[in-house]
Design an enzyme around this catalytic site. Structure first.
Site, PDB file in Angstrom:
ATOM      1  N   CYS A  28      69.248  13.579  14.206  1.00 48.46           N
ATOM      2  CA  CYS A  28      70.069  12.921  15.637  1.00 48.46           C
ATOM      3  C   CYS A  28      71.185  13.940  15.780  1.00 48.46           C
ATOM      4  O   CYS A  28      71.813  14.516  14.840  1.00 48.46           O
ATOM      5  CB  CYS A  28      70.430  11.638  15.305  1.00 48.46           C
ATOM      6  SG  CYS A  28      71.256  10.910  16.892  1.00 48.46           S
ATOM      7  N   CYS A  87      77.862   9.966  14.501  1.00 50.85           N
ATOM      8  CA  CYS A  87      78.283   8.662  13.733  1.00 50.85           C
ATOM      9  C   CYS A  87      78.624   8.713  12.178  1.00 50.85           C
ATOM     10  O   CYS A  87      77.623   9.146  11.706  1.00 50.85           O
ATOM     11  CB  CYS A  87      77.355   7.549  14.128  1.00 50.85           C
ATOM     12  SG  CYS A  87      76.545   7.809  15.823  1.00 50.85           S
ATOM     13  N   CYS A 110      76.239   7.405   9.609  1.00 50.53           N
ATOM     14  CA  CYS A 110      74.850   7.498   9.741  1.00 50.53           C
ATOM     15  C   CYS A 110      74.262   8.643   9.088  1.00 50.53           C
ATOM     16  O   CYS A 110      74.412   9.738   9.293  1.00 50.53           O
ATOM     17  CB  CYS A 110      74.371   7.500  11.292  1.00 50.53           C
ATOM     18  SG  CYS A 110      72.730   7.189  11.436  1.00 50.53           S
ATOM     19  N   CYS A 157      62.041  -4.775  15.083  1.00 55.48           N
ATOM     20  CA  CYS A 157      63.069  -3.990  15.794  1.00 55.48           C
ATOM     21  C   CYS A 157      62.559  -2.458  15.458  1.00 55.48           C
ATOM     22  O   CYS A 157      62.628  -2.029  14.363  1.00 55.48           O
ATOM     23  CB  CYS A 157      64.398  -4.241  15.344  1.00 55.48           C
ATOM     24  SG  CYS A 157      65.802  -3.314  15.981  1.00 55.48           S
ATOM     25  N   CYS A 175      61.994  -5.697  19.886  1.00 56.08           N
ATOM     26  CA  CYS A 175      63.393  -5.256  20.018  1.00 56.08           C
ATOM     27  C   CYS A 175      63.471  -3.762  19.815  1.00 56.08           C
ATOM     28  O   CYS A 175      62.431  -3.292  18.931  1.00 56.08           O
ATOM     29  CB  CYS A 175      64.382  -5.910  19.048  1.00 56.08           C
ATOM     30  SG  CYS A 175      66.068  -5.203  19.243  1.00 56.08           S
ATOM     31  N   CYS A 213      71.450  -7.455  22.165  1.00 56.12           N
ATOM     32  CA  CYS A 213      71.478  -7.383  20.672  1.00 56.12           C
ATOM     33  C   CYS A 213      72.739  -6.352  20.514  1.00 56.12           C
ATOM     34  O   CYS A 213      72.361  -5.311  20.808  1.00 56.12           O
ATOM     35  CB  CYS A 213      70.167  -7.203  19.953  1.00 56.12           C
ATOM     36  SG  CYS A 213      70.760  -7.114  18.191  1.00 56.12           S
ATOM     37  N   ARG A 232      73.227 -12.279  12.988  1.00 59.98           N
ATOM     38  CA  ARG A 232      72.220 -11.539  12.123  1.00 59.98           C
ATOM     39  C   ARG A 232      72.851 -10.761  10.880  1.00 59.98           C
ATOM     40  O   ARG A 232      73.974  -9.945  11.110  1.00 59.98           O
ATOM     41  CB  ARG A 232      71.287 -10.453  12.740  1.00 59.98           C
ATOM     42  CG  ARG A 232      70.570 -11.115  13.931  1.00 59.98           C
ATOM     43  CD  ARG A 232      69.599 -10.121  14.472  1.00 59.98           C
ATOM     44  NE  ARG A 232      69.005 -10.656  15.782  1.00 59.98           N
ATOM     45  CZ  ARG A 232      67.980 -11.353  15.882  1.00 59.98           C
ATOM     46  NH1 ARG A 232      67.399 -11.722  14.682  1.00 59.98           N
ATOM     47  NH2 ARG A 232      67.866 -12.030  17.042  1.00 59.98           N
TER      48      ARG A 232
HETATM   49  N1  SAM Z   1      70.379   5.803  17.540  1.00 56.71           N
HETATM   50  C1  SAM Z   1      70.476   4.531  17.968  1.00 56.71           C
HETATM   51  C2  SAM Z   1      71.868   4.203  18.307  1.00 56.71           C
HETATM   52  O1  SAM Z   1      72.871   4.834  17.812  1.00 56.71           O
HETATM   53  O2  SAM Z   1      72.288   3.108  19.210  1.00 56.71           O
HETATM   54  C3  SAM Z   1      69.721   3.448  17.253  1.00 56.71           C
HETATM   55  C4  SAM Z   1      69.816   3.365  15.907  1.00 56.71           C
HETATM   56  S1  SAM Z   1      70.995   3.435  14.860  1.00 56.71           S
HETATM   57  C5  SAM Z   1      70.760   3.656  13.359  1.00 56.71           C
HETATM   58  C6  SAM Z   1      71.253   1.463  14.952  1.00 56.71           C
HETATM   59  C7  SAM Z   1      72.595   0.963  14.503  1.00 56.71           C
HETATM   60  O3  SAM Z   1      72.505   1.106  12.824  1.00 56.71           O
HETATM   61  C8  SAM Z   1      73.878   1.528  14.689  1.00 56.71           C
HETATM   62  O4  SAM Z   1      74.509   1.121  15.862  1.00 56.71           O
HETATM   63  C9  SAM Z   1      74.792   0.988  13.250  1.00 56.71           C
HETATM   64  O5  SAM Z   1      75.488  -0.053  13.591  1.00 56.71           O
HETATM   65  C10 SAM Z   1      73.639   0.671  12.215  1.00 56.71           C
HETATM   66  N2  SAM Z   1      73.760   1.714  11.155  1.00 56.71           N
HETATM   67  C11 SAM Z   1      73.656   2.975  11.063  1.00 56.71           C
HETATM   68  N3  SAM Z   1      73.849   3.223   9.762  1.00 56.71           N
HETATM   69  C12 SAM Z   1      74.470   2.496   9.146  1.00 56.71           C
HETATM   70  C13 SAM Z   1      75.095   2.224   7.795  1.00 56.71           C
HETATM   71  N4  SAM Z   1      75.150   3.389   7.000  1.00 56.71           N
HETATM   72  N5  SAM Z   1      75.443   1.155   7.129  1.00 56.71           N
HETATM   73  C14 SAM Z   1      75.476   0.122   8.288  1.00 56.71           C
HETATM   74  N6  SAM Z   1      74.947   0.066   9.534  1.00 56.71           N
HETATM   75  C15 SAM Z   1      74.129   1.043  10.059  1.00 56.71           C
HETATM   76  C1  DTB Z   2      71.560  -3.179  13.237  1.00 58.39           C
HETATM   77  O1  DTB Z   2      72.749  -3.603  13.646  1.00 58.39           O
HETATM   78  N1  DTB Z   2      71.451  -2.860  11.910  1.00 58.39           N
HETATM   79  C2  DTB Z   2      70.176  -2.560  11.810  1.00 58.39           C
HETATM   80  C3  DTB Z   2      69.296  -2.444  13.377  1.00 58.39           C
HETATM   81  N2  DTB Z   2      70.572  -2.875  13.988  1.00 58.39           N
HETATM   82  C4  DTB Z   2      68.832  -1.478  13.967  1.00 58.39           C
HETATM   83  C5  DTB Z   2      70.025  -0.906  11.372  1.00 58.39           C
HETATM   84  C6  DTB Z   2      70.793  -0.920  10.084  1.00 58.39           C
HETATM   85  C7  DTB Z   2      70.488   0.556   9.683  1.00 58.39           C
HETATM   86  C8  DTB Z   2      71.226   0.761   8.325  1.00 58.39           C
HETATM   87  C9  DTB Z   2      71.289   2.127   7.731  1.00 58.39           C
HETATM   88  C10 DTB Z   2      69.828   2.566   7.708  1.00 58.39           C
HETATM   89  O2  DTB Z   2      68.857   1.990   7.098  1.00 58.39           O
HETATM   90  O3  DTB Z   2      69.669   3.966   8.059  1.00 58.39           O
HETATM   91 FE1  SF4 Z   3      72.219   8.928  15.977  1.00 53.14          FE
HETATM   92 FE2  SF4 Z   3      72.625   7.579  13.840  1.00 53.14          FE
HETATM   93 FE3  SF4 Z   3      74.484   7.640  15.806  1.00 53.14          FE
HETATM   94 FE4  SF4 Z   3      72.218   6.281  16.151  1.00 53.14          FE
HETATM   95  S1  SF4 Z   3      73.625   5.762  14.606  1.00 53.14           S
HETATM   96  S2  SF4 Z   3      73.249   7.726  17.552  1.00 53.14           S
HETATM   97  S3  SF4 Z   3      70.702   7.471  15.013  1.00 53.14           S
HETATM   98  S4  SF4 Z   3      73.778   9.357  14.459  1.00 53.14           S
END
Ligand code: SAM
Ligand code: DTB
Ligand code: SF4
Length: 360
Positions: free
Chosen positions: A54, A58, A61, A98, A130, A190, A262
């Site tokens: 990506c 973030c 992430c 989802c 979702c 959501c 959730r």
């Molecule tokens: N790329 C899209 C976005 O950012 O909207 C969707 C996928 S993103 C992985 C979905 C959500 O996962 C993020 O908004 C964040 O709240 C959660 N998330 C990602 N990495 C995480 C982590 N290491 N621990 C907890 N939540 C995480």
């Molecule tokens: C949300 O708030 N938590 C889920 C779902 N929406 C998409 C994702 C959590 C991702 C946790 C980090 C990972 O497994 O990459």
């Molecule tokens: Fe990309 Fe992860 Fe940020 Fe979603 S949360 S926009 S997958 S870097």
């Protein structure tokens, strides 16, 4: 009339969050029982349809291309692969899928058309579907809606002030704009956040104030505890204490009484007792399956055993489609076990109760 208010201030929510734990739990559980069956929890499954690479930054992430994490990336899955995963999830008790994609935003074209086909396919399986695909336009939200999308996930993640500390490649207003685009369709919203990124209680409550101010409020609010992944800027964050997660769930439940709360990322490090307190405080959904998107999650057999221990049932799909309009309607649907607590009687509100608690 119900307890839903769109004018919660940050300071009111901070007061709630900091209540003595037993008072906070009692308030939250009371609200929870007015609007939801306390013995039912929705089981959802995540499918990472496009993993890693990506362009965003973030800080939490593992899928951001710029960090060196140990995840295995993949291009967009095929419709058949997603259908097989959804069927497997359904057979192990999930009522909602989802689908997550590591995209900054959705681009019209072949990939989006394929996602629309995935939505149609899962819809035919009689499961809630979702998607979380990054930013979307109003037109893309409409197309997802036409394909039968039930919910769109787009998290605010934290307060507007702290957002800049975690992400620089997009702003809070961009997040709110996508939520607004989804709201113009009949797809449900959501949106939630993450705790444990170094933010303050004020930031957590600020995020809740923003979510609660949306009118209508989001139908679903995920509360994630940070999964600190090696290689990300937040890799050294200390795990958030279970008490903080319980407080966050309880405060969310009180300010958004109708929403599905959730208990999302971070369950792997929570004890069974800690999770039980989260369910008591108002959490009514979990993600099941050995993996979230890229990080580990408790195994399905352990979750089934936990449900058995606690006497929890899993929620059927679309059970929340028709939300009860009044406290009275819901109270008659779920008669209280004992005498009605005073703030569930006509004329009593959670605010009055809080004032009474403060005076004591
Ligand atoms: N790329 C899209 C976005 O950012 O909207 C969707 C996928 S993103 C992985 C979905 C959500 O996962 C993020 O908004 C964040 O709240 C959660 N998330 C990602 N990495 C995480 C982590 N290491 N621990 C907890 N939540 C995480
Ligand atoms: C949300 O708030 N938590 C889920 C779902 N929406 C998409 C994702 C959590 C991702 C946790 C980090 C990972 O497994 O990459
Ligand atoms: Fe990309 Fe992860 Fe940020 Fe979603 S949360 S926009 S997958 S870097």
């Amino acid at each position: 009339m119900n307890d839903t208010r769109n004018d919660w201030t940050k300071s009111e929510i901070i007061d709630l969050y900091n209540l003595p734990l037993m008072d906070l739990l009692y308030n939250a559980a009371t609200i929870h029982r007015q609007y939801h069956d306390p013995n039912t929890v929705q089981v959802s499954t995540l499918i990472s349809i496009k993993t890693g690479g990506c362009s965003e930054d973030c800080g939490y992430c593992p899928q951001a291309a710029r960090y060196h994490t140990n995840i295995e990336g993949n291009d967009l899955l095929s419709v058949q692969q997603v259908k097989a995963l959804a069927l497997r999830a359904k057979s192990s008790g999930s009522s909602r899928i989802c689908m997550g994609a590591a995209w900054r935003n959705v681009k019209d074209g072949e990939d989006f058309d394929q996602v629309l086909e995935m939505v149609r396919t899962i819809n035919k399986l009689d499961m809630e579907v979702c998607c979380t695909l990054g930013m979307i336009t109003e037109n893309q939200a409409k197309r997802l809606s036409e394909a039968g999308l039930y919910a769109y996930n787009h998290n605010l993640d934290t307060s507007e002030e702290y957002y800049k500390e975690v992400i620089s490649t997009r702003g809070y207003k961009d997040r709110l704009k996508t939520i607004e685009n989804v709201r113009k369709t009949n797809v449900t919203v959501c949106s939630g956040g993450i705790i444990g990124m170094g933010e303050s209680v004020e930031d957590r409550c600020g995020m809740l104030a923003t979510l609660a101010s949306l009118n209508p409020q989001p139908e679903s609010v995920p509360i994630n505890a940070l999964v600190a992944v090696e290689g990300t800027p937040l890799e050294d964050q200390q795990p958030v204490e279970i008490w903080e997660i319980i407080r966050m769930v309880a405060a969310t439940r009180i300010v958004m009484p109708l929403t599905q709360v959730r208990l999302s990322a971070g369950r792997k490090d929570m004890s069974r007792e800690g999770q039980a307190l989260c369910f008591f405080a108002g959490a009514n959904s979990i993600f099941a399956g050995d993996k979230l998107l890229t990080t580990p999650n408790p195994n399905v057999v352990d979750d089934i055993k936990l449900f058995e221990k606690l006497g929890l049932k899993s929620q059927k799909p679309f059970a929340k489609k028709a939300q009860p309009k009044t406290v009275e309607a819901e109270a008659s649907a779920y008669p209280p076990l004992g005498e009605k607590p005073r703030w569930s009687r006509p004329g009593h509100t959670i605010e009055k109760n809080l004032k009474a608690e403060k005076k004591r």
